[in-house]
Design a protein around this motif. Structure first.
Motif, PDB file in Angstrom:
ATOM      1  N   VAL A  90       0.820  -1.213   0.000  1.00  0.00           N
ATOM      2  CA  VAL A  90       0.000   0.000   0.000  1.00  0.00           C
ATOM      3  C   VAL A  90       0.851   1.258   0.000  1.00  0.00           C
ATOM      4  CG1 VAL A  90      -1.939  -1.078   1.204  1.00  0.00           C
ATOM      5  CG2 VAL A  90      -0.182   0.049   2.524  1.00  0.00           C
ATOM      6  N   SER A  91       0.261   2.322  -0.518  1.00  0.00           N
ATOM      7  CA  SER A  91       0.880   3.634  -0.396  1.00  0.00           C
ATOM      8  C   SER A  91       0.145   4.372   0.719  1.00  0.00           C
ATOM      9  CB  SER A  91       0.803   4.397  -1.720  1.00  0.00           C
ATOM     10  OG  SER A  91      -0.546   4.640  -2.059  1.00  0.00           O
ATOM     11  N   ASN A  92       0.561   5.559   1.013  1.00  0.00           N
ATOM     12  CA  ASN A  92       0.035   6.293   2.159  1.00  0.00           C
ATOM     13  C   ASN A  92      -1.463   6.543   2.121  1.00  0.00           C
ATOM     14  OD1 ASN A  92       2.543   6.400   3.290  1.00  0.00           O
ATOM     15  ND2 ASN A  92       3.027   8.418   2.493  1.00  0.00           N
ATOM     16  N   ASP A  93      -2.048   6.709   0.955  1.00  0.00           N
ATOM     17  CA  ASP A  93      -3.453   7.095   0.886  1.00  0.00           C
ATOM     18  C   ASP A  93      -4.394   5.931   0.574  1.00  0.00           C
ATOM     19  OD1 ASP A  93      -2.470   6.786  -1.670  1.00  0.00           O
ATOM     20  OD2 ASP A  93      -3.559   8.485  -2.506  1.00  0.00           O
ATOM     21  N   GLU A  94      -3.892   4.709   0.572  1.00  0.00           N
ATOM     22  CA  GLU A  94      -4.721   3.548   0.261  1.00  0.00           C
ATOM     23  C   GLU A  94      -5.292   2.920   1.528  1.00  0.00           C
ATOM     24  OE1 GLU A  94      -3.505   0.749  -2.971  1.00  0.00           O
ATOM     25  OE2 GLU A  94      -1.612   1.798  -2.679  1.00  0.00           O
ATOM     26  N   ASP A  95      -6.414   2.204   1.351  1.00  0.00           N
ATOM     27  CA  ASP A  95      -7.007   1.434   2.430  1.00  0.00           C
ATOM     28  C   ASP A  95      -6.135   0.208   2.684  1.00  0.00           C
ATOM     29  OD1 ASP A  95      -8.642   0.246   4.291  1.00  0.00           O
ATOM     30  OD2 ASP A  95     -10.212  -0.303   2.857  1.00  0.00           O
ATOM     31  N   VAL A  96      -5.744  -0.006   3.913  1.00  0.00           N
ATOM     32  CA  VAL A  96      -4.821  -1.090   4.242  1.00  0.00           C
ATOM     33  C   VAL A  96      -5.529  -2.449   4.397  1.00  0.00           C
ATOM     34  CG1 VAL A  96      -4.898  -0.818   6.762  1.00  0.00           C
ATOM     35  CG2 VAL A  96      -2.808  -1.625   5.658  1.00  0.00           C
ATOM     36  N   LEU A  97      -6.820  -2.459   4.613  1.00  0.00           N
ATOM     37  CA  LEU A  97      -7.532  -3.710   4.870  1.00  0.00           C
ATOM     38  C   LEU A  97      -7.374  -4.750   3.757  1.00  0.00           C
ATOM     39  CD1 LEU A  97      -9.161  -5.139   6.997  1.00  0.00           C
ATOM     40  CD2 LEU A  97     -11.230  -4.153   6.024  1.00  0.00           C
ATOM     41  N   PRO A  98      -7.542  -4.388   2.477  1.00  0.00           N
ATOM     42  CA  PRO A  98      -7.329  -5.397   1.433  1.00  0.00           C
ATOM     43  C   PRO A  98      -5.893  -5.964   1.437  1.00  0.00           C
ATOM     44  CG  PRO A  98      -8.485  -3.506   0.527  1.00  0.00           C
ATOM     45  CD  PRO A  98      -8.040  -3.127   1.909  1.00  0.00           C
ATOM     46  N   ALA A  99      -4.936  -5.113   1.720  1.00  0.00           N
ATOM     47  CA  ALA A  99      -3.543  -5.573   1.766  1.00  0.00           C
ATOM     48  C   ALA A  99      -3.331  -6.516   2.943  1.00  0.00           C
ATOM     49  CB  ALA A  99      -2.597  -4.383   1.875  1.00  0.00           C
ATOM     50  N   LEU A 100      -3.951  -6.229   4.087  1.00  0.00           N
ATOM     51  CA  LEU A 100      -3.849  -7.124   5.240  1.00  0.00           C
ATOM     52  C   LEU A 100      -4.476  -8.480   4.938  1.00  0.00           C
ATOM     53  CD1 LEU A 100      -4.631  -4.675   8.175  1.00  0.00           C
ATOM     54  CD2 LEU A 100      -2.470  -5.870   7.768  1.00  0.00           C
ATOM     55  N   ARG A 101      -5.639  -8.446   4.296  1.00  0.00           N
ATOM     56  CA  ARG A 101      -6.309  -9.706   3.955  1.00  0.00           C
ATOM     57  C   ARG A 101      -5.463 -10.543   2.989  1.00  0.00           C
ATOM     58  NH1 ARG A 101     -12.010  -6.844   3.707  1.00  0.00           N
ATOM     59  NH2 ARG A 101     -12.725  -7.337   5.803  1.00  0.00           N
ATOM     60  N   ALA A 102      -4.889  -9.892   1.994  1.00  0.00           N
ATOM     61  CA  ALA A 102      -4.060 -10.609   1.025  1.00  0.00           C
ATOM     62  C   ALA A 102      -2.812 -11.183   1.704  1.00  0.00           C
ATOM     63  CB  ALA A 102      -3.668  -9.675  -0.127  1.00  0.00           C
ATOM     64  N   SER A 103      -2.197 -10.405   2.581  1.00  0.00           N
ATOM     65  CA  SER A 103      -1.012 -10.865   3.281  1.00  0.00           C
ATOM     66  C   SER A 103      -1.328 -12.020   4.220  1.00  0.00           C
ATOM     67  CB  SER A 103      -0.390  -9.707   4.067  1.00  0.00           C
ATOM     68  OG  SER A 103       0.015  -8.690   3.179  1.00  0.00           O
ATOM     69  N   LEU A 104      -2.492 -11.946   4.896  1.00  0.00           N
ATOM     70  CA  LEU A 104      -2.926 -13.036   5.746  1.00  0.00           C
ATOM     71  C   LEU A 104      -3.143 -14.301   4.918  1.00  0.00           C
ATOM     72  CD1 LEU A 104      -3.928 -14.310   8.368  1.00  0.00           C
ATOM     73  CD2 LEU A 104      -6.162 -13.249   7.924  1.00  0.00           C
ATOM     74  N   GLY A 105      -3.769 -14.147   3.755  1.00  0.00           N
ATOM     75  CA  GLY A 105      -3.985 -15.298   2.881  1.00  0.00           C
ATOM     76  C   GLY A 105      -2.690 -15.941   2.448  1.00  0.00           C
ATOM     77  N   GLU A 106      -1.710 -15.130   2.109  1.00  0.00           N
ATOM     78  CA  GLU A 106      -0.390 -15.665   1.710  1.00  0.00           C
ATOM     79  C   GLU A 106       0.281 -16.412   2.855  1.00  0.00           C
ATOM     80  OE1 GLU A 106       1.974 -12.466   0.234  1.00  0.00           O
ATOM     81  OE2 GLU A 106       0.822 -12.296  -1.628  1.00  0.00           O
ATOM     82  N   LEU A 107       0.223 -15.832   4.057  1.00  0.00           N
ATOM     83  CA  LEU A 107       0.836 -16.475   5.202  1.00  0.00           C
ATOM     84  C   LEU A 107       0.131 -17.797   5.521  1.00  0.00           C
ATOM     85  CD1 LEU A 107       2.840 -16.479   7.550  1.00  0.00           C
ATOM     86  CD2 LEU A 107       1.179 -15.156   8.867  1.00  0.00           C
ATOM     87  N   ALA A 108      -1.183 -17.786   5.477  1.00  0.00           N
ATOM     88  CA  ALA A 108      -1.946 -19.007   5.742  1.00  0.00           C
ATOM     89  C   ALA A 108      -1.622 -20.078   4.697  1.00  0.00           C
ATOM     90  CB  ALA A 108      -3.443 -18.709   5.740  1.00  0.00           C
ATOM     91  N   ALA A 109      -1.494 -19.696   3.447  1.00  0.00           N
ATOM     92  CA  ALA A 109      -1.129 -20.662   2.397  1.00  0.00           C
ATOM     93  C   ALA A 109       0.270 -21.209   2.619  1.00  0.00           C
ATOM     94  CB  ALA A 109      -1.257 -20.004   1.021  1.00  0.00           C
ATOM     95  N   ALA A 110       1.195 -20.334   3.006  1.00  0.00           N
ATOM     96  CA  ALA A 110       2.574 -20.771   3.245  1.00  0.00           C
ATOM     97  C   ALA A 110       2.649 -21.735   4.418  1.00  0.00           C
ATOM     98  CB  ALA A 110       3.472 -19.561   3.503  1.00  0.00           C
ATOM     99  N   VAL A 111       1.879 -21.472   5.463  1.00  0.00           N
ATOM    100  CA  VAL A 111       1.862 -22.362   6.620  1.00  0.00           C
ATOM    101  C   VAL A 111       1.231 -23.698   6.234  1.00  0.00           C
ATOM    102  CG1 VAL A 111       0.861 -22.707   8.915  1.00  0.00           C
ATOM    103  CG2 VAL A 111       1.873 -20.516   8.316  1.00  0.00           C
ATOM    104  N   GLY A 112       0.196 -23.646   5.415  1.00  0.00           N
ATOM    105  CA  GLY A 112      -0.455 -24.866   4.960  1.00  0.00           C
ATOM    106  C   GLY A 112       0.439 -25.734   4.101  1.00  0.00           C
ATOM    107  N   ASP A 113       1.359 -25.096   3.363  1.00  0.00           N
ATOM    108  CA  ASP A 113       2.262 -25.834   2.480  1.00  0.00           C
ATOM    109  C   ASP A 113       3.437 -26.464   3.248  1.00  0.00           C
ATOM    110  OD1 ASP A 113       0.729 -25.177   0.327  1.00  0.00           O
ATOM    111  OD2 ASP A 113       1.999 -23.503  -0.323  1.00  0.00           O
ATOM    112  N   SER A 114       3.727 -25.971   4.431  1.00  0.00           N
ATOM    113  CA  SER A 114       4.900 -26.488   5.144  1.00  0.00           C
ATOM    114  C   SER A 114       4.612 -27.655   6.034  1.00  0.00           C
ATOM    115  CB  SER A 114       5.547 -25.390   5.994  1.00  0.00           C
ATOM    116  OG  SER A 114       4.648 -24.880   6.953  1.00  0.00           O
TER     117      SER A 114
END
Length: 114
Positions: A90-114
């Motif tokens: 995100v940049s300074n003026d963007e909503d952070v919620l979509p970025a948090l959700r995407a990052s959470l999804g990536e982390l959850a997928a990475a944990v699921g793969d390990s």
């Protein structure tokens, strides 16, 4: 830049005990010497850390961090990784919620793969 991302991944954290076993003595010795020198010059040094480490560093100004629930350590580490990954999206003026959700999804997928 990598403190809350790459260095918090399980592929790194699972190897920390093996590395610490080989290097902890040197690190503690260095810290103890530095605290001694700073104290001798009149500087008050506050130490925080795990009891196993603090026990080897002589200082009247040390305190041990205690967690009421060990799960909090893992939750904090996960939050750091999610926040760091979202920050890069995100940049300074963007909503952070979509970025948090995407990052959470990536982390959850990475944990699921390990």
């Amino acid at each position: 830049e990598v403190a809350n991302t790459l260095l918090k991944e399980s592929r790194v954290s699972k190897n920390i005990p093996a590395v610490a076993k080989e290097t902890q003595g040197e690190v503690v010795r260095f810290a103890a010497e530095a605290v001694g020198k700073m104290g001798a010059s009149g500087t008050v040094v506050l130490l925080e850390g795990r009891e196993q480490t603090l026990n080897f560093i002589p200082s009247p100004y040390r305190f041990c961090l205690m967690m009421s629930d060990d799960k909090l350590i893992g939750q904090r580490r996960a939050a750091q990784r999610i926040a760091a990954a979202a920050k890069s999206r995100v940049s300074n003026d963007e909503d952070v919620l979509p970025a948090l959700r995407a990052s959470l999804g990536e982390l959850a997928a990475a944990v699921g793969d390990s």
